[in-house]
Design a protein around this motif. Structure first.
Motif, PDB file in Angstrom:
ATOM      1  N   SER A  46       0.832  -1.201   0.000  1.00 19.22           N
ATOM      2  CA  SER A  46       0.000   0.000   0.000  1.00 19.22           C
ATOM      3  C   SER A  46       0.871   1.258   0.000  1.00 19.22           C
ATOM      4  O   SER A  46       0.594   2.228  -0.713  1.00 19.22           O
ATOM      5  N   TYR A  59       3.918   1.517  -1.151  1.00 20.10           N
ATOM      6  CA  TYR A  59       4.556   1.601  -2.470  1.00 20.10           C
ATOM      7  C   TYR A  59       3.582   2.159  -3.508  1.00 20.10           C
ATOM      8  O   TYR A  59       3.946   3.021  -4.309  1.00 20.10           O
ATOM      9  N   MET A  60       2.352   1.688  -3.487  1.00 17.66           N
ATOM     10  CA  MET A  60       1.357   2.173  -4.445  1.00 17.66           C
ATOM     11  C   MET A  60       1.048   3.653  -4.205  1.00 17.66           C
ATOM     12  O   MET A  60       0.877   4.412  -5.156  1.00 17.66           O
ATOM     13  N   PHE A  63       3.140   5.838  -2.984  1.00 10.41           N
ATOM     14  CA  PHE A  63       4.317   6.548  -3.480  1.00 10.41           C
ATOM     15  C   PHE A  63       4.273   6.686  -4.997  1.00 10.41           C
ATOM     16  O   PHE A  63       4.543   7.763  -5.542  1.00 10.41           O
ATOM     17  N   ARG A  64       3.912   5.597  -5.691  1.00 13.56           N
ATOM     18  CA  ARG A  64       3.804   5.655  -7.156  1.00 13.56           C
ATOM     19  C   ARG A  64       2.745   6.652  -7.597  1.00 13.56           C
ATOM     20  O   ARG A  64       2.955   7.418  -8.543  1.00 13.56           O
ATOM     21  N   ALA A  65       1.601   6.649  -6.918  1.00 12.99           N
ATOM     22  CA  ALA A  65       0.521   7.575  -7.273  1.00 12.99           C
ATOM     23  C   ALA A  65       0.954   9.018  -7.034  1.00 12.99           C
ATOM     24  O   ALA A  65       0.674   9.901  -7.856  1.00 12.99           O
ATOM     25  N   ARG A  99       4.010  10.194  -7.088  1.00 16.22           N
ATOM     26  CA  ARG A  99       5.008  10.545  -8.103  1.00 16.22           C
ATOM     27  C   ARG A  99       4.354  10.810  -9.456  1.00 16.22           C
ATOM     28  O   ARG A  99       4.708  11.767 -10.152  1.00 16.22           O
ATOM     29  N   ALA A 100       3.364  10.003  -9.825  1.00 17.83           N
ATOM     30  CA  ALA A 100       2.662  10.196 -11.098  1.00 17.83           C
ATOM     31  C   ALA A 100       1.879  11.505 -11.079  1.00 17.83           C
ATOM     32  O   ALA A 100       1.859  12.236 -12.074  1.00 17.83           O
ATOM     33  N   GLU A 101       1.250  11.823  -9.961  1.00 13.18           N
ATOM     34  CA  GLU A 101       0.498  13.066  -9.859  1.00 13.18           C
ATOM     35  C   GLU A 101       1.425  14.276  -9.950  1.00 13.18           C
ATOM     36  O   GLU A 101       1.101  15.273 -10.596  1.00 13.18           O
ATOM     37  N   LYS A 102       2.584  14.166  -9.342  1.00  9.30           N
ATOM     38  CA  LYS A 102       3.567  15.259  -9.403  1.00  9.30           C
ATOM     39  C   LYS A 102       4.040  15.463 -10.843  1.00  9.30           C
ATOM     40  O   LYS A 102       4.195  16.596 -11.295  1.00  9.30           O
ATOM     41  N   GLN A 103       4.238  14.375 -11.568  1.00 14.85           N
ATOM     42  CA  GLN A 103       4.663  14.467 -12.962  1.00 14.85           C
ATOM     43  C   GLN A 103       3.567  15.105 -13.819  1.00 14.85           C
ATOM     44  O   GLN A 103       3.864  15.959 -14.666  1.00 14.85           O
TER      45      GLN A 103
END
Length: 65
Positions: A19, A21-22, A24-26, A28-32
């Motif tokens: 959870s 990790y997911m 963190f990925r979300a 990072r994707a939102e920041k991008q």
């Protein structure tokens, strides 16, 4: 039981890490996506400024002639 700990405790720990990790990925994707949006809006703004600068130069040339 593994080392005196029920198997579901290990599964719970694995799910907690998964959870995190997911999330963190979300994040990072939102920041991008936010960065891409800012770049796109900045380019639109800069294009608008450049266009206004050209119009101003054209007006100044017509006035001086």
């Amino acid at each position: 039981m593994i080392v005196g700990v029920p198997w579901w405790v290990f599964m719970l720990i694995i799910f907690i890490f998964l959870s995190g990790y997911m999330a963190f990925r979300a994040m990072r994707a939102e920041k991008q996506l936010e960065h891409q949006f800012i770049e796109r809006e900045g380019k639109i703004y800069m294009d608008r400024l450049e266009e206004e600068r050209k119009h101003k130069q054209d007006r100044e040339q017509h006035v001086s002639q």
